[in-house]
Design a protein around this motif. Structure first.
Motif, PDB file in Angstrom:
ATOM      1  N   LEU A  85      -0.139  -1.167   0.755  1.00 30.94           N
ATOM      2  CA  LEU A  85      -1.731  -0.766   1.230  1.00 30.94           C
ATOM      3  C   LEU A  85      -2.464  -0.679  -0.096  1.00 30.94           C
ATOM      4  N   GLU A  86      -2.010   0.212  -1.103  1.00 30.80           N
ATOM      5  CA  GLU A  86      -2.624   0.363  -2.452  1.00 30.80           C
ATOM      6  C   GLU A  86      -3.042  -0.681  -3.204  1.00 30.80           C
ATOM      7  N   MET A  87      -2.263  -1.688  -3.234  1.00 30.01           N
ATOM      8  CA  MET A  87      -2.691  -3.156  -3.757  1.00 30.01           C
ATOM      9  C   MET A  87      -3.683  -3.732  -3.102  1.00 30.01           C
ATOM     10  N   ALA A  88      -3.588  -3.663  -1.823  1.00 27.86           N
ATOM     11  CA  ALA A  88      -4.716  -4.417  -0.818  1.00 27.86           C
ATOM     12  C   ALA A  88      -6.058  -3.677  -1.208  1.00 27.86           C
ATOM     13  N   ARG A  89      -6.120  -2.438  -1.355  1.00 28.93           N
ATOM     14  CA  ARG A  89      -7.414  -1.621  -1.757  1.00 28.93           C
ATOM     15  C   ARG A  89      -7.688  -1.779  -3.317  1.00 28.93           C
ATOM     16  N   GLY A  90      -6.919  -2.305  -4.277  1.00 29.77           N
ATOM     17  CA  GLY A  90      -7.088  -2.330  -5.558  1.00 29.77           C
ATOM     18  C   GLY A  90      -6.613  -1.138  -6.178  1.00 29.77           C
ATOM     19  N   ASP A  91      -5.781  -0.259  -6.034  1.00 30.17           N
ATOM     20  CA  ASP A  91      -5.355   0.884  -6.571  1.00 30.17           C
ATOM     21  C   ASP A  91      -4.078   0.445  -7.255  1.00 30.17           C
ATOM     22  N   GLN A  92      -4.040  -0.319  -8.274  1.00 33.58           N
ATOM     23  CA  GLN A  92      -2.768  -0.816  -8.840  1.00 33.58           C
ATOM     24  C   GLN A  92      -2.223   0.294  -9.598  1.00 33.58           C
ATOM     25  N   GLU A  93      -2.627   1.125 -10.105  1.00 37.87           N
ATOM     26  CA  GLU A  93      -1.956   2.413 -10.755  1.00 37.87           C
ATOM     27  C   GLU A  93      -1.046   3.165  -9.669  1.00 37.87           C
ATOM     28  N   GLN A  94      -1.594   3.451  -8.548  1.00 41.35           N
ATOM     29  CA  GLN A  94      -0.727   4.051  -7.537  1.00 41.35           C
ATOM     30  C   GLN A  94       0.363   3.145  -6.926  1.00 41.35           C
ATOM     31  N   ALA A  95      -0.002   1.878  -6.826  1.00 43.91           N
ATOM     32  CA  ALA A  95       1.002   1.068  -6.474  1.00 43.91           C
ATOM     33  C   ALA A  95       1.995   0.907  -7.430  1.00 43.91           C
ATOM     34  N   LEU A  96       1.982   0.797  -8.644  1.00 43.12           N
ATOM     35  CA  LEU A  96       2.852   0.792  -9.787  1.00 43.12           C
ATOM     36  C   LEU A  96       3.574   2.062  -9.420  1.00 43.12           C
ATOM     37  N   VAL A  97       3.063   3.180  -9.458  1.00 38.71           N
ATOM     38  CA  VAL A  97       3.782   4.373  -9.339  1.00 38.71           C
ATOM     39  C   VAL A  97       4.897   4.301  -8.091  1.00 38.71           C
ATOM     40  N   HIS A  98       4.273   3.524  -7.041  1.00 40.28           N
ATOM     41  CA  HIS A  98       5.234   3.959  -5.692  1.00 40.28           C
ATOM     42  C   HIS A  98       6.345   2.606  -5.893  1.00 40.28           C
ATOM     43  N   LEU A  99       6.125   1.724  -6.649  1.00 41.21           N
ATOM     44  CA  LEU A  99       6.991   0.707  -6.791  1.00 41.21           C
ATOM     45  C   LEU A  99       8.144   0.929  -7.706  1.00 41.21           C
TER      46      LEU A  99
END
Length: 169
Positions: A85-99
């Motif tokens: 969901l974060e990647m879809a909205r362009g929030d790469q930083e949060q997506a990285l944190v969660h991955l």
């Protein structure tokens, strides 16, 4: 349980067929019938988030599953879905944190290959070929043999890794 799995599949089918309210009502009925703290309740909350009417509701639901049921397989799935969901909205930083959190907390999760693939994609988007290729190598090892689509995506992106030294990554 098998009965609950059947209910979830029926709800999912209803949502796919455009009868979202009916599908979500099925899952909500199970949320109401299960005891808070039980595995069945955690699974029902996960499905509620998965079938949510919008991304904000899904995100709230996934966060709840992660916080209240961290030792379940659904928490790992919720963490991966939250990153997507974060990647879809362009929030790469949060997506990285969660991955990265997924990698750390769920190293043997059945979705490890998929999580590592998405981690690789993010690193490639950020022009970090070494980390992207290292994550792709993990994805290749962890991807289920029967997930042909994921394996094809890994092979496609793997072409970028020819000659890339991943030892430092």
């Amino acid at each position: 349980t098998t009965a609950n799995d059947s209910l979830f599949r029926r709800a999912e089918r209803q949502v796919r067929e455009g009868r979202g309210e009916a599908g979500r009502a099925l899952v909500d009925s199970l949320v109401g019938r299960t005891r808070a703290g039980s595995l069945q309740h955690g699974q029902a909350l996960y499905w509620r988030a998965s079938l949510a009417a919008d991304a904000a509701e899904a995100e709230r639901g996934y966060r709840r599953v992660i916080l209240e049921y961290p030792a379940t397989r659904w928490a790992g799935d919720a963490l991966l879905n939250l990153a997507q969901l974060e990647m879809a909205r362009g929030d790469q930083e949060q997506a990285l944190v969660h991955l990265y959190r997924f990698e750390r907390e769920y190293p043997s999760h059945e979705s490890r290959g998929r999580a590592s693939f998405w981690l690789a994609r993010l690193h490639f988007d950020r022009k970090n070929e070494r980390r992207g290729c290292a994550a792709l190598a993990t994805a290749r090892i962890a991807a289920p043999p029967d997930d042909v689509e994921l394996r094809n995506q890994i092979d496609y992106y793997g072409q970028r890794c020819i000659g890339v030294d991943t030892a430092v990554a």
